[in-house]
Design an enzyme around this catalytic site. Structure first.
Site, PDB file in Angstrom:
ATOM      1  CG  HIS A   1     -49.196 -36.453 -16.945  1.00 22.12           C
ATOM      2  ND1 HIS A   1     -49.599 -36.161 -18.224  1.00 22.12           N
ATOM      3  CD2 HIS A   1     -49.641 -35.435 -16.178  1.00 22.12           C
ATOM      4  CE1 HIS A   1     -50.264 -35.016 -18.221  1.00 22.12           C
ATOM      5  NE2 HIS A   1     -50.293 -34.550 -16.992  1.00 22.12           N
TER       6      HIS A   1
ATOM      7  CG  HIS B   1     -46.197 -33.382 -19.208  1.00 18.12           C
ATOM      8  ND1 HIS B   1     -46.462 -33.961 -17.992  1.00 18.12           N
ATOM      9  CD2 HIS B   1     -46.765 -32.156 -19.168  1.00 18.12           C
ATOM     10  CE1 HIS B   1     -47.142 -33.113 -17.241  1.00 18.12           C
ATOM     11  NE2 HIS B   1     -47.353 -32.015 -17.931  1.00 18.12           N
TER      12      HIS B   1
ATOM     13  CB  CYS C   1     -58.123 -19.253 -11.344  1.00 18.00           C
ATOM     14  SG  CYS C   1     -57.742 -21.014 -11.186  1.00 18.00           S
TER      15      CYS C   1
ATOM     16  CB  CYS D   1     -55.679 -20.441 -14.657  1.00 14.58           C
ATOM     17  SG  CYS D   1     -57.002 -21.612 -14.786  1.00 14.58           S
TER      18      CYS D   1
ATOM     19  CB  CYS E   1     -61.546 -21.536 -12.265  1.00 16.68           C
ATOM     20  SG  CYS E   1     -60.439 -22.229 -13.504  1.00 16.68           S
TER      21      CYS E   1
ATOM     22  CG  HIS F   1     -57.876 -25.187 -11.961  1.00 19.83           C
ATOM     23  ND1 HIS F   1     -57.474 -24.294 -12.923  1.00 19.83           N
ATOM     24  CD2 HIS F   1     -56.840 -26.038 -11.778  1.00 19.83           C
ATOM     25  CE1 HIS F   1     -56.241 -24.571 -13.284  1.00 19.83           C
ATOM     26  NE2 HIS F   1     -55.826 -25.628 -12.610  1.00 19.83           N
TER      27      HIS F   1
ATOM     28  CE  LYS G   1     -58.322 -31.781 -17.211  1.00 15.64           C
ATOM     29  NZ  LYS G   1     -58.655 -30.412 -16.964  1.00 15.64           N
TER      30      LYS G   1
ATOM     31  CE  LYS H   1     -50.015 -34.799  -7.233  1.00 15.17           C
ATOM     32  NZ  LYS H   1     -49.071 -33.984  -6.965  1.00 15.17           N
TER      33      LYS H   1
HETATM   34  N1  MSP Z   1     -46.158 -23.999 -18.360  1.00 15.92           N
HETATM   35  C1  MSP Z   1     -47.300 -23.964 -19.200  1.00 15.92           C
HETATM   36  C2  MSP Z   1     -46.895 -23.790 -20.647  1.00 15.92           C
HETATM   37  C3  MSP Z   1     -46.051 -22.599 -20.929  1.00 15.92           C
HETATM   38  S1  MSP Z   1     -45.519 -22.577 -22.568  1.00 15.92           S
HETATM   39  C4  MSP Z   1     -44.863 -21.090 -22.758  1.00 15.92           C
HETATM   40  C5  MSP Z   1     -48.088 -25.267 -19.056  1.00 15.92           C
HETATM   41  N2  MSP Z   1     -47.433 -26.310 -18.546  1.00 15.92           N
HETATM   42  S2  MSP Z   1     -48.059 -27.764 -18.307  1.00 15.92           S
HETATM   43  O1  MSP Z   1     -47.065 -28.508 -17.584  1.00 15.92           O
HETATM   44  O2  MSP Z   1     -49.341 -27.677 -17.715  1.00 15.92           O
HETATM   45  O3  MSP Z   1     -48.168 -28.411 -19.714  1.00 15.92           O
HETATM   46  C6  MSP Z   1     -49.304 -28.300 -20.519  1.00 15.92           C
HETATM   47  C7  MSP Z   1     -49.065 -29.105 -21.756  1.00 15.92           C
HETATM   48  O4  MSP Z   1     -48.747 -30.468 -21.423  1.00 15.92           O
HETATM   49  C8  MSP Z   1     -50.245 -29.235 -22.696  1.00 15.92           C
HETATM   50  O5  MSP Z   1     -50.428 -28.104 -23.504  1.00 15.92           O
HETATM   51  C9  MSP Z   1     -49.828 -30.467 -23.469  1.00 15.92           C
HETATM   52  O6  MSP Z   1     -48.776 -30.179 -24.323  1.00 15.92           O
HETATM   53  C10 MSP Z   1     -49.318 -31.356 -22.353  1.00 15.92           C
HETATM   54  N3  MSP Z   1     -50.421 -32.063 -21.700  1.00 15.92           N
HETATM   55  C11 MSP Z   1     -50.684 -32.089 -20.358  1.00 15.92           C
HETATM   56  N4  MSP Z   1     -51.747 -32.902 -20.152  1.00 15.92           N
HETATM   57  C12 MSP Z   1     -52.208 -33.397 -21.320  1.00 15.92           C
HETATM   58  C13 MSP Z   1     -53.122 -34.407 -21.681  1.00 15.92           C
HETATM   59  N5  MSP Z   1     -53.898 -35.008 -20.806  1.00 15.92           N
HETATM   60  N6  MSP Z   1     -53.172 -34.759 -22.980  1.00 15.92           N
HETATM   61  C14 MSP Z   1     -52.338 -34.244 -23.924  1.00 15.92           C
HETATM   62  N7  MSP Z   1     -51.433 -33.326 -23.597  1.00 15.92           N
HETATM   63  C15 MSP Z   1     -51.516 -32.668 -22.372  1.00 15.92           C
HETATM   64  O7  MSP Z   1     -49.238 -25.264 -19.422  1.00 15.92           O
END
Ligand code: MSP
Length: 655
Positions: free
Chosen positions: A18, A21, A126, A129, A143, A146, A295, A298
């Site tokens: 999304h 990412h 959790c 997490c 948590c 969450h 925030k 889904k």
């Molecule tokens: N798998 C772990 C990370 C392991 S790294 C060794 C993880 N994955 S995640 O799919 O949840 O991705 C988190 C990351 O996605 C955030 O740190 C950020 O880079 C990005 N984002 C996810 N949602 C976000 C927003 N709403 N806004 C900005 N970036 C965020 O955590």
């Protein structure tokens, strides 16, 4: 030659990519390109995090094996880069055999060094997490992230002696101001580390509870904790320990959002220290993208899909907006209106007009060729000084991940050039046949435009290359020296043929804001409820339908679902509104404020299946949050609930 190694977090494969990412990926790509322009050798790593409870659960729900499931979603993340105009140098998956071997090697090494031990632990776990929480960390027993109650689990496990490295880590952070930035996150980590004793980290899960993970090399009954496995991607991707890439590119510059600060700022450096590796170079922490200050989630149905934005506005504009709008470290709010506002103001008005005006004047006054400049005036010198400062500031901010401030600085030059056109009035010089001065003025503009286009390559690679082509140049990374651009003058050759018009950044229509849900219910024009309307005007190709027809793809944007009304009550502050809870197949029921009170009593609705627009942007109606819209069918006399002809599972799609 300096080296620059940049990483994104590796993304979980339990949901599609999304906006969040997409942003991290775009930021990493922009930083890579910036360093390449500055003459550095750069390496950009991204990938997917595929082990652990979360993925095991998601694959179970999808009725697939974890690997099949991970293959599918990992593919979506692999496609994310190209879709955003981003070019990672490597895409790692934690299911890659090489990664698994590296994790086991590091585990063995740390175990043999005595920093992993076997012990018993009870804690609040959790699943969201994938970590244990201490009493102190829970908020009202929940948590903090969450907002769910963790499960108390007591079991024997392996532990990493993280506590041993607490003092070293505090010292390292204190001595390296750029280790964690911006400073607010550095301070947050320091105060966490200084507030009490750091606990050891539980780094195993018994196979009786979880099998989807990397087996511990020293105990076959356990798999590795997903974070210990995932963080090591940053070195396994460089073929640690012997790989050339590792020797060349380590230490890394990591980019993460604030959600995963602790694993990156505490677990990871202490793991590196225990494994005998140098600490990373910098951890760069950005804020969260919110959607209308809420925030993204889904269940709220407000998740922004990057592909839809790219399809509507193009990669360059989408990248520009994200990098311009989010101040480094702070949260930012995404709305399509804000995006369109920025595109119109910064790109169409400021930059687009500059290109259109100057290119067309070059054609009018110099037959489309870059003229030769002659003597410069004090006004020219002043403009050059301003340009030099703008470019230096751009570079200074960009190098430290402050892309919004960098672009703000560059736009000072863009606006100054537009002003310079007005004050130097080339049309008057032309009328007065002052060709010498006219040539200098036009050259001043064109050479500065070339500089702007080069600086924009990290932000909007596609548009930057096109801008340069419009100026008769061709982009060659090996020939650019961005660091020198503020200082040198005259790299644009006189005599080059420029295009007549630019039209790179056309004005975009402001998407119509969604009318209030209560009204939408009274006038159920379902397609009009779709707030994301359209993008740059395109010439119609082939025959067109009725004036207000929509494409199938537009219809597909609507998430129409069947759900059962669990409860309904009158709105305390509005006679026409009902507050309705609808089961839509999500863990939590959906609250919808509907303008149905004058035709239905709450009892009429309870137990009925209704059709709901599930992805309508959430909004408050008379102080109560509404997350969707209930559809009705009506004629001049009656209003009926729209429903399926037979029972459908809650959450069933209307297609
Ligand atoms: N798998 C772990 C990370 C392991 S790294 C060794 C993880 N994955 S995640 O799919 O949840 O991705 C988190 C990351 O996605 C955030 O740190 C950020 O880079 C990005 N984002 C996810 N949602 C976000 C927003 N709403 N806004 C900005 N970036 C965020 O955590």
């Amino acid at each position: 030659m300096s080296r620059f190694f940049v990483t994104t977090p590796i993304f979980y494969v339990n949901a599609k990519p999304h906006l969040g990412h997409a942003f991290t990926t775009i930021l990493a790509d922009a930083m890579t390109r910036f360093h390449r322009l500055m003459g550095d050798e750069a390496f950009f790593l991204t990938g997917t995090d595929e082990h652990g409870d979360k993925i095991a659960k998601a694959s179970d729900e999808a009725g697939q094996s974890p690997k099949e499931y991970a293959d599918q979603i990992s593919g979506l993340f692999r496609a994310l880069g190209p879709m955003l105009g981003a070019k990672p140098d490597h895409f790692i998956r934690t299911t890659d055999p090489e990664h698994i071997k590296t994790v086991q090697k590091v585990l063995q090494k740390v175990y043999e060094a005595g920093d992993i031990y076997f012990g018993e632990y009870g804690g609040h776990y959790c699943f969201g997490c994938e970590r244990f929480y201490t009493e102190k960390e829970l908020v009202d027993g929940m948590c903090p992230d969450h907002k769910t109650r963790p499960e108390y689990i007591a079991e024997k496990n392996y532990f990493f002696r993280m506590s041993k490295y607490q003092a070293w880590l505090i010292e390292h952070i204190n001595q390296n101001p750029d280790f964690i930035r911006p400073a607010r996150y550095r301070n947050e980590v320091l105060s966490l580390l200084e507030s009490g004793a750091l606990e050891d980290l539980c780094i195993s899960r018994p196979k009786s509870r979880l099998t989807w993970g990397i087996e511990l090399p020293f105990d076959q009954d356990f798999v590795c904790y997903v974070w210990f496995d995932a963080l090591l991607n940053y070195v396994s991707a460089l073929n640690y320990p012997r790989g050339e890439k590792f020797k060349k590119f380590w230490p890394a510059n990591h980019i993460v959002a604030k959600d995963i600060l602790k694993p990156h700022a505490v677990f990871w450096p202490t793991m590196l220290k225990a494994a005998g590796l140098a600490p990373y170079q910098s951890l760069n922490v950005h804020g969260y993208w919110l959607v209308r200050d809420t925030k993204m989630s889904k269940s709220l149905g407000n998740v922004v899909e990057p592909k839809q934005m790219v399809d509507a506005y193009g990669t360059s504009a989408f990248r520009y907006f994200l990098l311009r709008e989010m101040a480094f470290g702070s949260d930012a709010s995404f709305t399509e209106e804000a995006l369109v506002g920025r595109l119109n103001a910064d790109l169409a008005n400021d930059l687009g007009n500059l290109f259109n005006r100057v290119l067309s004047m070059t054609h009018k006054y110099f037959e489309g060729k870059v003229p030769s400049p002659t003597a410069e005036t004090e006004e020219d010198a002043e403009l050059k000084r301003l340009g030099r400062d703008a470019m230096r500031n751009f570079q200074g901010h960009f190098a430290e991940f402050r892309t919004a401030r960098a672009l703000e600085s560059l736009w000072e030059l863009v606006r100054a050039l537009n002003k310079y056109i007005d004050t130097s009035a080339p049309w008057t010089l032309f009328k007065n046949k002052d060709k010498a001065r006219l040539g200098t003025v036009m050259y001043m503009l064109l050479e500065h435009m070339r500089k702007i286009a080069v600086h924009l390559w990290p932000v909007m690679p596609e548009a930057s290359v096109k801008m340069l082509e419009q100026l008769g140049c061709c982009f060659d990374l090996d020939k650019v020296n961005l660091a020198k651009e503020p200082e040198v003058w005259g790299l644009l050759d006189s005599g080059l043929a420029v295009l007549q018009t630019s039209n790179l950044f056309p004005r975009v229509e402001v998407p119509e804001p969604a009318p209030p849900a209560a009204l939408e219910v009274e006038t159920p024009k379902a397609p009009a409820a779709e707030p994301k309307k359209k993008a740059p005007p395109k010439a119609p190709e082939g025959p067109v339908g009725p004036a207000d027809s929509i494409e199938f793809a537009d219809f597909q944007k609507l998430d129409l679902r069947v759900g059962t009304v669990l409860s309904a009550a009158k709105h305390p502050d509005a006679d026409k509104l009902l507050v309705v809870q609808v089961a839509l197949g999500d863990p939590e029921p959906r609250q919808i404020v509907a303008g149905l009170a004058d035709r239905f009593s709450p009892e009429d609705l309870v137990g009925k299946q209704v059709v709901v627009v599930a992805n309508l942007a959430p909004r408050k109606l008379r102080g109560i949050q509404s997350q969707g819209m209930i559809l009705v069918a009506k004629d001049a006399e009656v209003t009926r609930l729209l429903t399926a002809a037979g029972t459908v599972d809650d959450g069933g799609k209307v297609a």
